[in-house]
Design an enzyme around this catalytic site. Structure first.
Site, PDB file in Angstrom:
ATOM      1  N   CYS A  23     -61.535 -95.626  76.359  1.00 19.66           N
ATOM      2  CA  CYS A  23     -61.513 -97.153  76.661  1.00 19.66           C
ATOM      3  C   CYS A  23     -61.083 -97.140  78.237  1.00 19.66           C
ATOM      4  O   CYS A  23     -60.057 -96.800  78.610  1.00 19.66           O
ATOM      5  CB  CYS A  23     -60.160 -97.385  75.732  1.00 19.66           C
ATOM      6  SG  CYS A  23     -59.457 -98.789  76.019  1.00 19.66           S
ATOM      7  N   CYS A  26     -57.783 -98.961  78.528  1.00 18.94           N
ATOM      8  CA  CYS A  26     -56.679 -97.993  78.231  1.00 18.94           C
ATOM      9  C   CYS A  26     -56.271 -97.262  79.631  1.00 18.94           C
ATOM     10  O   CYS A  26     -55.127 -96.977  79.746  1.00 18.94           O
ATOM     11  CB  CYS A  26     -57.023 -97.177  77.078  1.00 18.94           C
ATOM     12  SG  CYS A  26     -57.375 -97.898  75.628  1.00 18.94           S
TER      13      CYS A  26
END
Length: 107
Positions: A23, A26
């Site tokens: 991600c 993230c």
């Protein structure tokens, strides 16, 4: 998982970052969380949970997109958000629940 349950049961707030290694957002959130930890010191915990390795936990807390940040106090989720969040907001939320004032609000 028992360690996770013990950590979130603490009286000091615990911010849990549900993330995934693939991600992009993230990866942007990670250094922000490090900055937050430096500023809050021992007034709160920050825990990272990889949703791919902990699918059961992610399902339990209905994590549908990452990053999902959930703030726990005394084992209960007290705040949650999705997406990259700035350090100032996260620090303020943690500090809101770090002192005795947050306990008084609910008593």
């Amino acid at each position: 998982m028992s360690d996770f349950n013990e950590i979130i049961k603490e009286s000091k707030p615990t911010l849990v970052d549900f993330f995934a290694s693939w991600c992009g957002p993230c990866k942007m959130q990670a250094p922000i969380l490090e900055q937050v930890k430096e500023h809050i010191g021992d007034k709160g915990n920050i825990v990272k949970i990889d949703i791919d390795r902990n699918a059961e936990l992610a399902a339990r807390y209905r994590v549908q997109s990452v990053p999902t940040l959930i703030l726990f106090k005394n084992g209960e989720p007290v705040w949650r958000t999705v997406g990259v969040q700035q350090a100032e907001l996260l620090e303020a939320k943690i500090m809101d629940y770090a002192g005795d004032k947050s306990d008084e609000v609910f008593s």
